[in-house]
Write a protein that holds these residues in place. Sequence first.
Motif, PDB file in Angstrom:
ATOM      1  N   ASP A  30       0.901  -1.043   0.093  1.00 26.99           N
ATOM      2  CA  ASP A  30       0.056   0.000   0.180  1.00 26.99           C
ATOM      3  C   ASP A  30       1.035   1.213   0.000  1.00 26.99           C
ATOM      4  O   ASP A  30       1.843   1.303   0.804  1.00 26.99           O
TER       5      ASP A  30
ATOM      6  N   LEU B 188       3.595  -3.945  -5.602  1.00 29.46           N
ATOM      7  CA  LEU B 188       2.507  -2.566  -5.808  1.00 29.46           C
ATOM      8  C   LEU B 188       2.585  -2.082  -7.409  1.00 29.46           C
ATOM      9  O   LEU B 188       3.840  -1.640  -7.722  1.00 29.46           O
TER      10      LEU B 188
ATOM     11  N   ARG C  61       2.366  -0.100 -10.704  1.00 29.96           N
ATOM     12  CA  ARG C  61       2.261   1.183 -10.683  1.00 29.96           C
ATOM     13  C   ARG C  61       0.874   1.861 -10.888  1.00 29.96           C
ATOM     14  O   ARG C  61       0.627   3.091 -10.426  1.00 29.96           O
ATOM     15  N   GLU C  62      -0.042   0.910 -11.619  1.00 30.66           N
ATOM     16  CA  GLU C  62      -1.235   1.533 -11.927  1.00 30.66           C
ATOM     17  C   GLU C  62      -1.889   1.716 -10.298  1.00 30.66           C
ATOM     18  O   GLU C  62      -2.971   2.579 -10.110  1.00 30.66           O
ATOM     19  N   LYS C  63      -1.753   1.105  -9.219  1.00 29.05           N
ATOM     20  CA  LYS C  63      -2.137   1.243  -7.735  1.00 29.05           C
ATOM     21  C   LYS C  63      -1.755   2.590  -7.313  1.00 29.05           C
ATOM     22  O   LYS C  63      -2.480   3.233  -6.604  1.00 29.05           O
ATOM     23  N   LEU C  64      -0.549   2.677  -7.852  1.00 35.95           N
ATOM     24  CA  LEU C  64      -0.019   4.025  -7.061  1.00 35.95           C
ATOM     25  C   LEU C  64      -0.523   5.302  -7.945  1.00 35.95           C
ATOM     26  O   LEU C  64      -0.911   6.277  -7.222  1.00 35.95           O
ATOM     27  N   ASP C  65      -0.914   5.090  -9.079  1.00 33.66           N
ATOM     28  CA  ASP C  65      -1.719   6.274  -9.866  1.00 33.66           C
ATOM     29  C   ASP C  65      -2.972   6.616  -9.249  1.00 33.66           C
ATOM     30  O   ASP C  65      -3.520   7.457  -8.992  1.00 33.66           O
ATOM     31  N   GLU C  66      -3.776   5.332  -8.836  1.00 39.44           N
ATOM     32  CA  GLU C  66      -5.021   5.445  -8.305  1.00 39.44           C
ATOM     33  C   GLU C  66      -5.106   6.090  -6.850  1.00 39.44           C
ATOM     34  O   GLU C  66      -5.843   6.781  -6.676  1.00 39.44           O
ATOM     35  N   ALA C  67      -3.999   5.724  -6.088  1.00 35.57           N
ATOM     36  CA  ALA C  67      -3.940   6.379  -4.975  1.00 35.57           C
ATOM     37  C   ALA C  67      -3.718   8.124  -4.899  1.00 35.57           C
ATOM     38  O   ALA C  67      -4.406   8.757  -4.148  1.00 35.57           O
TER      39      ALA C  67
ATOM     40  N   TYR D   5       3.769  11.090  -4.394  1.00 37.32           N
ATOM     41  CA  TYR D   5       3.927  10.222  -5.604  1.00 37.32           C
ATOM     42  C   TYR D   5       5.123  10.202  -6.385  1.00 37.32           C
ATOM     43  O   TYR D   5       5.615   9.150  -6.584  1.00 37.32           O
TER      44      TYR D   5
END
Length: 463
Positions: A255, A423, A425-431, A442
Amino acid sequence: MREAYFRLEHSTFNRKDWGYGRVAAAAHYAANQNKRGWSIGLNVPEFHTSQQARDYFLALEQKNTRVNANLGHTIILSLPNELTPEDAKSLVSRFLWKVSMKGQIRVRAWEHLDKPNNPHAHVIIDDHHYQTGKQVAYLSASRSNRAKQGLEPNATEWLRVQWEEAGNELFQERGYQLYFDRRNYLEKGTPEPGQHRGFANDNELSHPPLSTDKLVDVPHGTLQPADPETPAEDALELEGDEDMAGSVRFSGSADPKNILTLLEQLDYATRKMTDRETVRDDIRKTEYELKRAQKYLAEAETRLGDATRAEYNAEVRKDRLTKDGKPVGFGVKVLGFRLRSSKRKQSDNAIERHADAVKTTEREALLVKEHREAVQRVEAHQKSLDDQLFVLDRQLNRIGSDKELDEAVEVMRQGIRDSFAELPREKLDEALEAGRITEEEYEYLMREGAYERSYDVGNSRER
């Protein structure tokens, strides 16, 4: 009546030992928008960003141009869990009013909410009158100077008294069956505290801790391997100080916020370890400088003793002088030549020897004074370094021994590697899009995780 948890940690920073920027860095951390709740202050503006807080206090630091000028103070206050949020804020407000000598200096406090089981506040103090620039509370003054001002000689003890008084006044007014006692367990005559258990082990929580994933509890000051069935979920409990107050536990959960916590803890531990090694090196250098300064002082004192004895031996005997203090015997100048009797020559020579001896004594006395001041300066610097080392040792010993520290750092690094591996990268973008992390966070995670960039932060859209 029940005793409320009492904690006040005080740090002071001067230009000679720390340079500019240390107080500003503390303000930058305290004003972090992702950690803070309310903020209150006197003679200090409200800041919308942590960068504004940093720039403001850095400008205040740079106004102090003396080599050993005091740049500011930081305080961490633990807020009793029993208080309502409004009463906790009121308690800190009373404390600020007391330590600011009724509003004469600049102070600001920030509540931190990032550790629900450990409510606390960070305080920054600039102990200069907000108009005249003169010292007010004398928090960095020597014990003797504070005593002359009618204050408790120990500045930290004085701050603890103010926090104790502010708390007990509020508890009584608001009807809390609580009291503060600033004394340690030895002064109270109570048994020595045992192993730290943590708030969650002894209290029914009305809300979950920061992370409710599988965690492996680690006893205070030690490391413990995770369950073999969950090898990627090692955890470390790190109890904090001015930067990381409270108990933080984390796992390898993929996360973004958990990874930021891991990175923050890793930075904290490595920075403190580096700082400690730097201070240890400085102490070794200072010990050498002190021995050299003491050697020069001893040599100068020996020469002064010899010069004093020579001056005494060179004192002019009474039979060499007249009643009005002039040399005896006959002396006259004729055509540029001095004609003197033997008694006059003996008298003149004795006076000259004594004058030379007096000059030598004065010169050696001045050198002794200079060397003594040099020794005092080195001793003061050594004491400052010893104080810094004591604080760093106390902070790092909460994690463990030197060997355990190395293991802890490796645990954190492995946790970061595992988390980034899980993790995408798409999950990082969503966050970022959901507002769970800031653009600055970010960018930081993108760099640390070595992701390939496909997201435009400035336009908040996929390329």
